[in-house]
Design a protein around this motif. Structure first.
Motif, PDB file in Angstrom:
ATOM      1  N   LEU A 188      36.935  25.723  49.778  1.00 11.83           N
ATOM      2  CA  LEU A 188      37.098  26.023  48.354  1.00 11.83           C
ATOM      3  C   LEU A 188      36.046  27.024  47.919  1.00 11.83           C
ATOM      4  N   THR A 189      36.499  28.186  47.476  1.00 17.29           N
ATOM      5  CA  THR A 189      35.621  29.192  46.919  1.00 17.29           C
ATOM      6  C   THR A 189      35.576  28.994  45.409  1.00 17.29           C
ATOM      7  N   THR A 190      34.385  29.015  44.831  1.00 16.71           N
ATOM      8  CA  THR A 190      34.258  28.818  43.389  1.00 16.71           C
ATOM      9  C   THR A 190      34.079  30.171  42.695  1.00 16.71           C
ATOM     10  N   GLY A 191      33.981  30.125  41.366  1.00 15.53           N
ATOM     11  CA  GLY A 191      33.843  31.351  40.603  1.00 15.53           C
ATOM     12  C   GLY A 191      35.167  32.080  40.464  1.00 15.53           C
ATOM     13  N   TYR A 192      35.105  33.308  39.959  1.00 18.43           N
ATOM     14  CA  TYR A 192      36.320  34.077  39.731  1.00 18.43           C
ATOM     15  C   TYR A 192      37.077  34.330  41.029  1.00 18.43           C
ATOM     16  N   GLU A 193      36.362  34.419  42.130  1.00 16.61           N
ATOM     17  CA  GLU A 193      37.019  34.690  43.412  1.00 16.61           C
ATOM     18  C   GLU A 193      37.737  33.458  43.959  1.00 16.61           C
ATOM     19  N   GLY A 194      37.540  32.309  43.339  1.00 16.90           N
ATOM     20  CA  GLY A 194      38.158  31.086  43.840  1.00 16.90           C
ATOM     21  C   GLY A 194      39.595  30.875  43.400  1.00 16.90           C
ATOM     22  N   ILE A 195      40.041  31.649  42.429  1.00 17.33           N
ATOM     23  CA  ILE A 195      41.397  31.491  41.911  1.00 17.33           C
ATOM     24  C   ILE A 195      42.262  32.606  42.475  1.00 17.33           C
ATOM     25  N   ALA A 196      43.299  32.239  43.201  1.00 18.41           N
ATOM     26  CA  ALA A 196      44.163  33.233  43.826  1.00 18.41           C
ATOM     27  C   ALA A 196      44.899  34.063  42.778  1.00 18.41           C
ATOM     28  N   ARG A 197      45.099  35.329  43.081  1.00 17.97           N
ATOM     29  CA  ARG A 197      45.871  36.192  42.186  1.00 17.97           C
ATOM     30  C   ARG A 197      47.308  35.710  42.067  1.00 17.97           C
ATOM     31  N   ASP A 198      47.791  35.048  43.132  1.00 22.13           N
ATOM     32  CA  ASP A 198      49.147  34.504  43.096  1.00 22.13           C
ATOM     33  C   ASP A 198      49.119  32.986  42.954  1.00 22.13           C
ATOM     34  N   ALA A 199      48.191  32.499  42.126  1.00 18.18           N
ATOM     35  CA  ALA A 199      48.077  31.056  41.876  1.00 18.18           C
ATOM     36  C   ALA A 199      49.399  30.492  41.375  1.00 18.18           C
ATOM     37  N   ILE A 200      49.669  29.245  41.763  1.00 13.42           N
ATOM     38  CA  ILE A 200      50.936  28.601  41.421  1.00 13.42           C
ATOM     39  C   ILE A 200      50.775  27.532  40.359  1.00 13.42           C
ATOM     40  N   SER A 201      49.716  26.701  40.441  1.00 18.70           N
ATOM     41  CA  SER A 201      49.634  25.580  39.506  1.00 18.70           C
ATOM     42  C   SER A 201      48.190  25.244  39.151  1.00 18.70           C
ATOM     43  N   PHE A 202      48.056  24.616  37.957  1.00 11.56           N
ATOM     44  CA  PHE A 202      46.794  24.027  37.501  1.00 11.56           C
ATOM     45  C   PHE A 202      47.100  22.652  36.927  1.00 11.56           C
ATOM     46  N   HIS A 203      46.125  21.760  36.998  1.00 10.76           N
ATOM     47  CA  HIS A 203      46.342  20.355  36.661  1.00 10.76           C
ATOM     48  C   HIS A 203      45.319  19.911  35.606  1.00 10.76           C
ATOM     49  N   HIS A 204      45.592  18.770  34.986  1.00 14.00           N
ATOM     50  CA  HIS A 204      44.720  18.144  33.975  1.00 14.00           C
ATOM     51  C   HIS A 204      44.564  19.013  32.727  1.00 14.00           C
ATOM     52  N   LEU A 205      45.664  19.603  32.278  1.00 13.19           N
ATOM     53  CA  LEU A 205      45.646  20.449  31.091  1.00 13.19           C
ATOM     54  C   LEU A 205      46.169  19.685  29.887  1.00 13.19           C
ATOM     55  N   SER A 206      45.616  19.974  28.728  1.00 14.94           N
ATOM     56  CA  SER A 206      46.136  19.423  27.480  1.00 14.94           C
ATOM     57  C   SER A 206      47.380  20.192  27.065  1.00 14.94           C
ATOM     58  N   ALA A 207      48.102  19.671  26.083  1.00 12.04           N
ATOM     59  CA  ALA A 207      49.282  20.374  25.576  1.00 12.04           C
ATOM     60  C   ALA A 207      48.895  21.740  25.015  1.00 12.04           C
ATOM     61  N   THR A 208      47.763  21.813  24.341  1.00 13.31           N
ATOM     62  CA  THR A 208      47.301  23.094  23.799  1.00 13.31           C
ATOM     63  C   THR A 208      46.992  24.065  24.923  1.00 13.31           C
ATOM     64  N   GLU A 209      46.382  23.576  26.003  1.00  6.80           N
ATOM     65  CA  GLU A 209      46.073  24.457  27.128  1.00  6.80           C
ATOM     66  C   GLU A 209      47.323  24.922  27.845  1.00  6.80           C
ATOM     67  N   LEU A 210      48.347  24.077  27.936  1.00  6.58           N
ATOM     68  CA  LEU A 210      49.615  24.516  28.504  1.00  6.58           C
ATOM     69  C   LEU A 210      50.176  25.692  27.711  1.00  6.58           C
ATOM     70  N   ARG A 211      50.119  25.593  26.402  1.00 10.12           N
ATOM     71  CA  ARG A 211      50.637  26.678  25.561  1.00 10.12           C
ATOM     72  C   ARG A 211      49.742  27.915  25.641  1.00 10.12           C
ATOM     73  N   LEU A 212      48.433  27.703  25.803  1.00 18.89           N
ATOM     74  CA  LEU A 212      47.512  28.831  25.964  1.00 18.89           C
ATOM     75  C   LEU A 212      47.791  29.579  27.254  1.00 18.89           C
ATOM     76  N   PHE A 213      48.002  28.845  28.346  1.00 17.70           N
ATOM     77  CA  PHE A 213      48.373  29.495  29.615  1.00 17.70           C
ATOM     78  C   PHE A 213      49.623  30.347  29.424  1.00 17.70           C
ATOM     79  N   GLU A 214      50.612  29.800  28.748  1.00 18.39           N
ATOM     80  CA  GLU A 214      51.874  30.514  28.523  1.00 18.39           C
ATOM     81  C   GLU A 214      51.614  31.809  27.747  1.00 18.39           C
ATOM     82  N   THR A 215      50.801  31.721  26.722  1.00 21.49           N
ATOM     83  CA  THR A 215      50.513  32.891  25.887  1.00 21.49           C
ATOM     84  C   THR A 215      49.769  33.957  26.673  1.00 21.49           C
ATOM     85  N   LEU A 216      48.743  33.566  27.407  1.00 13.00           N
ATOM     86  CA  LEU A 216      47.938  34.523  28.155  1.00 13.00           C
ATOM     87  C   LEU A 216      48.741  35.167  29.286  1.00 13.00           C
TER      88      LEU A 216
END
Length: 217
Positions: A188-216
């Motif tokens: 597991l690489t941390t920091g900005y380099e730890g998130i793949a450009r072709d990331a598929i999923s994230f977990h433990h998000l609130s309803a507001t964060e789900l909508r924020l992901f959609e907007t961004l």
């Protein structure tokens, strides 16, 4: 549930939420009360999952290449998921997700969101529905235990330890996960380099964060 329905679920070819009772206030959510009469407790979550897999496979007879299981606090970037799955054959038994290693020698995927190929769904449904040996195990460990030796748990890391399926909240993926060496199969690489450009999923998000992901996105 409403936030999931408003965001990523609509980009799947089909989506349905399994629940124990009808939604009272939320509108236009596709659901089935598959779990009516089943206690809403964590220790029997596995039994719900195996019933859902059996229902999808044998009763709905869902004719799809891939089946996505996701908790309602998970965001799926469906476009990236489709792109990755095009590299795999759904007629082979794939079981894909954020891989963990405690408890089982053959590993398992974290329960927040994982993917089964058509072939793997059939194997799970046939093997697990009438088998009760995992009565008191948590859902993701029990699902992993039912994985047969001929079901492939593909490495879903991107290059340099980047994760496509992210089993934690983005903040933990960026800052680091406690006891990562004990829990994680893949580096597991941390920091900005730890998130793949072709990331598929994230977990433990609130309803507001789900909508924020959609907007961004």
């Amino acid at each position: 549930a409403q936030a999931v329905n408003e965001t990523w679920l609509k980009r799947c070819d089909h989506g349905v939420l399994f629940t124990d009772a009808p939604f009272a206030k939320e509108k236009n959510i596709p659901y089935r009360t598959l779990f009516a009469g089943i206690p809403d407790t964590y220790d029997i979550l596995f039994h719900k999952s195996r019933f859902a897999f059996y229902y999808i496979s044998e009763i709905m007879r869902a004719d799809f290449d891939w089946i996505v299981q996701a908790n309602d606090d998970t965001y799926m970037i469906v476009e990236n998921l489709r792109t990755y799955l095009r590299t795999l054959d759904p007629n082979l038994p794939y079981y894909l997700g954020f891989r963990l290693k405690p408890y089982l020698p053959n590993r398992y995927n974290q329960g927040g969101g994982y993917v089964l190929s058509r072939k793997a769904l059939k194997l799970f449904a046939d093997h697990a529905y009438n088998n009760t040996i995992c009565s008191f195990e948590v859902e993701d460990v029990a699902i992993g235990r039912y994985r047969q030796t001929n079901i492939k748990s593909n490495s879903i890391c991107c290059y340099s330890g980047q994760q496509r399926f992210n089993g934690d909240h983005p903040s933990r993926m960026l800052l680091g996960r406690a006891n990562a060496g004990i829990w994680l199969v893949d580096p597991l690489t941390t920091g900005y380099e730890g998130i793949a450009r072709d990331a598929i999923s994230f977990h433990h998000l609130s309803a507001t964060e789900l909508r924020l992901f959609e907007t961004l996105l």
